[in-house]
Each structure stands twice: as C-alpha cells, then as structure tokens.
Design a protein around this motif. Structure first.
Motif, PDB file in Angstrom:
ATOM      1  N   PHE A 222       0.896  -1.279  -0.147  1.00 54.98           N
ATOM      2  CA  PHE A 222       0.071  -0.030  -0.035  1.00 54.98           C
ATOM      3  C   PHE A 222       0.783   1.348  -0.027  1.00 54.98           C
ATOM      4  O   PHE A 222       0.669   2.224  -0.677  1.00 54.98           O
ATOM      5  CB  PHE A 222      -0.905   0.194   1.256  1.00 54.98           C
ATOM      6  N   ILE A 223       1.876   1.442   0.766  1.00 49.15           N
ATOM      7  CA  ILE A 223       2.771   2.507   1.060  1.00 49.15           C
ATOM      8  C   ILE A 223       3.654   2.806  -0.125  1.00 49.15           C
ATOM      9  O   ILE A 223       3.854   3.736  -0.705  1.00 49.15           O
ATOM     10  CB  ILE A 223       3.411   2.521   2.248  1.00 49.15           C
ATOM     11  N   ALA A 224       4.158   1.564  -0.672  1.00 47.52           N
ATOM     12  CA  ALA A 224       5.154   1.535  -1.786  1.00 47.52           C
ATOM     13  C   ALA A 224       4.425   1.932  -3.123  1.00 47.52           C
ATOM     14  O   ALA A 224       4.988   2.730  -3.951  1.00 47.52           O
ATOM     15  CB  ALA A 224       5.750   0.109  -2.007  1.00 47.52           C
ATOM     16  N   THR A 225       3.053   1.645  -3.292  1.00 43.66           N
ATOM     17  CA  THR A 225       2.435   2.173  -4.542  1.00 43.66           C
ATOM     18  C   THR A 225       1.997   3.500  -4.298  1.00 43.66           C
ATOM     19  O   THR A 225       1.480   4.048  -5.381  1.00 43.66           O
ATOM     20  CB  THR A 225       1.060   1.167  -4.913  1.00 43.66           C
ATOM     21  N   HIS A 226       2.217   4.166  -2.949  1.00 44.90           N
ATOM     22  CA  HIS A 226       1.739   5.522  -2.869  1.00 44.90           C
ATOM     23  C   HIS A 226       3.090   6.220  -2.434  1.00 44.90           C
ATOM     24  O   HIS A 226       2.677   7.353  -1.440  1.00 44.90           O
ATOM     25  CB  HIS A 226       0.615   5.598  -1.948  1.00 44.90           C
ATOM     26  N   GLU A 227       4.258   5.810  -3.117  1.00 43.42           N
ATOM     27  CA  GLU A 227       5.430   6.861  -2.394  1.00 43.42           C
ATOM     28  C   GLU A 227       5.211   8.324  -2.806  1.00 43.42           C
ATOM     29  O   GLU A 227       4.879   8.624  -3.753  1.00 43.42           O
ATOM     30  CB  GLU A 227       6.651   6.176  -3.439  1.00 43.42           C
ATOM     31  N   GLY A 228       5.588   9.001  -1.822  1.00 42.99           N
ATOM     32  CA  GLY A 228       5.420  10.460  -1.960  1.00 42.99           C
ATOM     33  C   GLY A 228       3.854  10.901  -1.336  1.00 42.99           C
ATOM     34  O   GLY A 228       3.857  12.201  -1.174  1.00 42.99           O
ATOM     35  N   LEU A 229       2.828   9.993  -1.261  1.00 44.38           N
ATOM     36  CA  LEU A 229       1.887  10.595  -0.937  1.00 44.38           C
ATOM     37  C   LEU A 229       1.302  10.114   0.535  1.00 44.38           C
ATOM     38  O   LEU A 229       0.865  10.598   1.228  1.00 44.38           O
ATOM     39  CB  LEU A 229       0.716   9.897  -2.007  1.00 44.38           C
ATOM     40  N   SER A 230       1.763   8.813   0.833  1.00 33.80           N
ATOM     41  CA  SER A 230       1.301   8.128   2.091  1.00 33.80           C
ATOM     42  C   SER A 230       2.667   7.488   2.858  1.00 33.80           C
ATOM     43  O   SER A 230       3.639   6.921   2.187  1.00 33.80           O
ATOM     44  CB  SER A 230       0.361   6.889   1.703  1.00 33.80           C
ATOM     45  N   GLN A 231       2.371   7.523   4.304  1.00 31.22           N
ATOM     46  CA  GLN A 231       3.437   6.995   5.121  1.00 31.22           C
ATOM     47  C   GLN A 231       2.836   5.890   6.060  1.00 31.22           C
ATOM     48  O   GLN A 231       3.481   5.412   6.548  1.00 31.22           O
ATOM     49  CB  GLN A 231       4.196   8.152   5.762  1.00 31.22           C
ATOM     50  N   SER A 232       1.550   5.763   6.009  1.00 29.19           N
ATOM     51  CA  SER A 232       0.817   5.045   6.899  1.00 29.19           C
ATOM     52  C   SER A 232      -0.391   4.293   6.271  1.00 29.19           C
ATOM     53  O   SER A 232      -0.930   4.719   4.848  1.00 29.19           O
ATOM     54  CB  SER A 232       0.024   5.771   8.044  1.00 29.19           C
ATOM     55  N   ALA A 233      -0.628   3.104   6.669  1.00 31.09           N
ATOM     56  CA  ALA A 233      -1.753   2.258   5.862  1.00 31.09           C
ATOM     57  C   ALA A 233      -2.406   1.335   6.910  1.00 31.09           C
ATOM     58  O   ALA A 233      -1.884   1.242   7.993  1.00 31.09           O
ATOM     59  CB  ALA A 233      -1.098   1.311   4.710  1.00 31.09           C
ATOM     60  N   ARG A 234      -3.739   1.140   6.590  1.00 30.24           N
ATOM     61  CA  ARG A 234      -4.282   0.174   7.484  1.00 30.24           C
ATOM     62  C   ARG A 234      -5.390  -0.495   6.684  1.00 30.24           C
ATOM     63  O   ARG A 234      -5.573  -0.351   5.496  1.00 30.24           O
ATOM     64  CB  ARG A 234      -5.223   0.869   8.276  1.00 30.24           C
ATOM     65  N   VAL A 235      -5.633  -1.922   7.077  1.00 34.87           N
ATOM     66  CA  VAL A 235      -6.529  -2.833   6.433  1.00 34.87           C
ATOM     67  C   VAL A 235      -7.305  -3.613   7.442  1.00 34.87           C
ATOM     68  O   VAL A 235      -6.890  -3.708   8.600  1.00 34.87           O
ATOM     69  CB  VAL A 235      -5.634  -3.726   5.494  1.00 34.87           C
ATOM     70  N   SER A 236      -8.358  -4.129   6.979  1.00 38.91           N
ATOM     71  CA  SER A 236      -9.241  -4.944   7.789  1.00 38.91           C
ATOM     72  C   SER A 236     -10.002  -5.864   6.952  1.00 38.91           C
ATOM     73  O   SER A 236     -10.425  -5.669   6.000  1.00 38.91           O
ATOM     74  CB  SER A 236     -10.323  -4.223   8.888  1.00 38.91           C
ATOM     75  N   PHE A 237     -10.309  -7.030   7.638  1.00 38.83           N
ATOM     76  CA  PHE A 237     -10.931  -8.162   6.867  1.00 38.83           C
ATOM     77  C   PHE A 237     -12.038  -8.704   7.861  1.00 38.83           C
ATOM     78  O   PHE A 237     -11.812  -9.129   9.019  1.00 38.83           O
ATOM     79  CB  PHE A 237     -10.030  -9.447   6.564  1.00 38.83           C
ATOM     80  N   ALA A 238     -13.202  -8.650   7.608  1.00 39.17           N
ATOM     81  CA  ALA A 238     -14.462  -9.268   8.336  1.00 39.17           C
ATOM     82  C   ALA A 238     -15.126 -10.392   7.571  1.00 39.17           C
ATOM     83  O   ALA A 238     -15.368 -10.312   6.299  1.00 39.17           O
ATOM     84  CB  ALA A 238     -15.355  -7.969   8.655  1.00 39.17           C
ATOM     85  N   PHE A 239     -15.012 -11.537   8.471  1.00 36.48           N
ATOM     86  CA  PHE A 239     -16.035 -12.675   7.816  1.00 36.48           C
ATOM     87  C   PHE A 239     -16.319 -13.425   8.848  1.00 36.48           C
ATOM     88  O   PHE A 239     -16.117 -13.144  10.126  1.00 36.48           O
ATOM     89  CB  PHE A 239     -14.779 -13.349   7.312  1.00 36.48           C
TER      90      PHE A 239
END
Length: 307
Positions: free
Chosen positions: A92-109
């Motif tokens: 997530f962060i690598a594909t948004h280099e220069g834009l983002s330094q943090s990432a989050r994700v959640s999986f509900a099932f």
C-alpha cells in the motif's frame, strides 16, 4: 494510436490543501484463504477495508485501484496471516510513494468451525464473526483480532428466587415430619415440585485483542476455544436430549451476571502471552427486561484500549 489517459490524481492539485488521516475503500468483497492453526486453510467470504494516509497536502488524491489490486493479489496468491498482512501494508505504502506513510486494512468474515455436542458426540457447524485488522505507521505494525462468541447466561438472582419458591412449595406439600425418600423424589419430578425456573438468555462476548509481534498464524480457533472454555456455556450446534440435559446442568452450575462473564474473560486474557492488550464487551440479551445488560473491560495499560 490511442492517446494516453489523463491521471487526475497525479496531474491536478487539490482544490483545498490539507493532509487526510485515511483515504481508501470499504466493502470490498473477496474470497480469502485464512491460515489455520489446526490444518488446511479455510476459505471465507471477506469484506475488506483498505486505506492509506494522504500526507501530501497538495495532492488531489490517492490511487484507489492500487489498493484493490494489492488486496486481490493476496486473495489469489497467498493466505491471510500476520506476515501476508504486513506485506500487504508495505505494498500500500510503496505504491503511494510520496503520498502516504501510513496504511491500514481490515478483513471481516464468518469463520466456520465443526463443533462436537456435549454428550452424544454428534457434530455440527457453528459460525463465528471475526475481524482481523492491521495498521502500519512508519515501520511499526499493529495487528488486531476480534471474535464474537455466543453463549447462554443464567441469572444468579433469578436462580435464588426460583430456589426459594421451590423450598416454599416443599414446605407446603410436606408439612408432616415423616416423609419417604421416594415421595420426595417423585414430587421433584413434577411441575408442582419444580414450581419455578431461573431465566437465562442468549448472550454475546465480543473480544478484541492486540497481538504480539511473534504471531504469524492468526490464533482464531485458539481464541474462540479459550472464550468458550472460560464461559462454559457456549450455544450448541447438533443437540440430542442428553446434550440438552447437560447444557441445562452447565447453566445451573455456571450462574453469571454480565459482570461475572466479563471478569472471567478479563482474568483469562491476562494470562495469554501473545495478547498485548484486550477489550471485552459482554452483552446479555435479557429475557426478563426489555433492555440488555452489558459489561465492558480492558487490560488497562497506558495508551491501550479504552472502554
């Protein structure tokens, strides 16, 4: 030859400048293979949220499709585990280099488990709501697991009142001093003998834990087992008469207010070495009252979960 398509997110400046905590997608629907402690991975239908921070105040936006494609790659080529989730956040962060330094994700099932009955040995399926979430800020990753377990709770106050009525009925029925054992046993087997029963209700324990860094396979089954063994009266799947009788016995020997259930889980979770922090909410869906009885507790560490 077709002309190149415009990329507004890269080429256009934000109408109003400012950083944003999280930008991304929710309600992504994908099948996921969840790594299991007990055998082969289990396929689940997951609803996913994927976000990155927008740290460049001038940027128009993020690249939503890059988040989706990274999640899709995990769904197709890997199993859900702590290591694969950490790798996903890195993408997530690598594909948004220069834009983002943090990432989050959640999986509900819903996680399905084959459960054996109490006495007869019959088996049936039970589903448990599960949410796995993770957040990366800088190089630090936090991994969380939340499970829901349904159980039965019998009110101690109601049980005491029922016992009092049974004692009163006994005195009225057997006023004479000389009473045979057989008469009493026969009377106890009648509706007149057990003149009152305590009320019980379906209840829900929602347990959220922050896992330590050495965890890889998500301890979903272990956490469900721990909760059910602590509360002792989980709802059943396949049930015959002997199982129903044992369930009644377990309820009678494990009377609990919502406070009791929360304290049992609090005590148990404090013993788990892979749990860094926890939050427990128990909901007793009252059969006597029109409202629910709720108790909430946390581990109580500095900077940890709040009630």
């Amino acid at each position: 030859m077709p002309t190149s398509m415009p990329d507004i997110a890269n080429q256009v400046q934000a109408q109003t400048e400012g950083t944003l905590d999280w930008v991304g997608m929710s309600q992504i629907e994908m099948p996921m293979m969840v790594a299991s402690e007990t055998g082969l991975p289990q396929q689940v239908g997951a609803r996913i949220e994927a976000f990155v921070s927008l740290d460049d105040p001038k940027a128009k936006g993020i690249h939503m499709s890059r988040l989706y494609l990274a999640v899709d790659e995990l769904a197709n080529d890997n199993v859900l585990s702590a290591s694969s989730i950490k790798e996903l956040l890195g993408k997530f962060i690598a594909t948004h280099e220069g834009l983002s330094q943090s990432a989050r994700v959640s999986f509900a099932f819903e996680y399905l488990l084959r459960r054996k009955s109490l006495i007869s040995g019959k088996q049936g399926w039970k589903g448990y709501p599960v949410t796995v979430s993770a957040e990366r800020v800088g190089d630090q990753v936090t991994l969380e697991l939340e499970v829901g377990v349904t159980y039965s709770s019998t009110c101690p106050c109601s049980a005491a009142l029922a016992r009092q009525l049974i004692q009163q009925a006994f005195r009225e029925r057997f006023s004479e001093e000389d009473v045979s054992r057989e008469e009493i046993v026969a009377w106890l087997g009648t509706t007149e003998g057990i003149v009152a029963t305590p009320h019980s209700q379906r209840s829900l324990a929602e347990v959220k834990v922050k896992l330590t860094d050495n965890v890889d396979i998500l301890p979903i089954v272990a956490m469900i087992d721990r909760i059910e063994n602590t509360l002792k009266t989980p709802v059943q799947a396949a049930v015959k008469r002997e199982d129903e009788q044992e369930f009644a016995r377990l309820n009678g020997q494990n009377l609990m207010f919502c406070e009791d259930a929360a304290r049992r889980l609090q005590h148990e979770l404090n013993r788990v070495s892979t749990v860094r922090d926890f939050r427990v909410r128990v909901n007793h869906y009252e059969s006597l009252h029109a409202h629910d009885a709720v108790s909430i507790t946390t581990k109580g560490i500095s900077g940890g979960y709040r009630p």
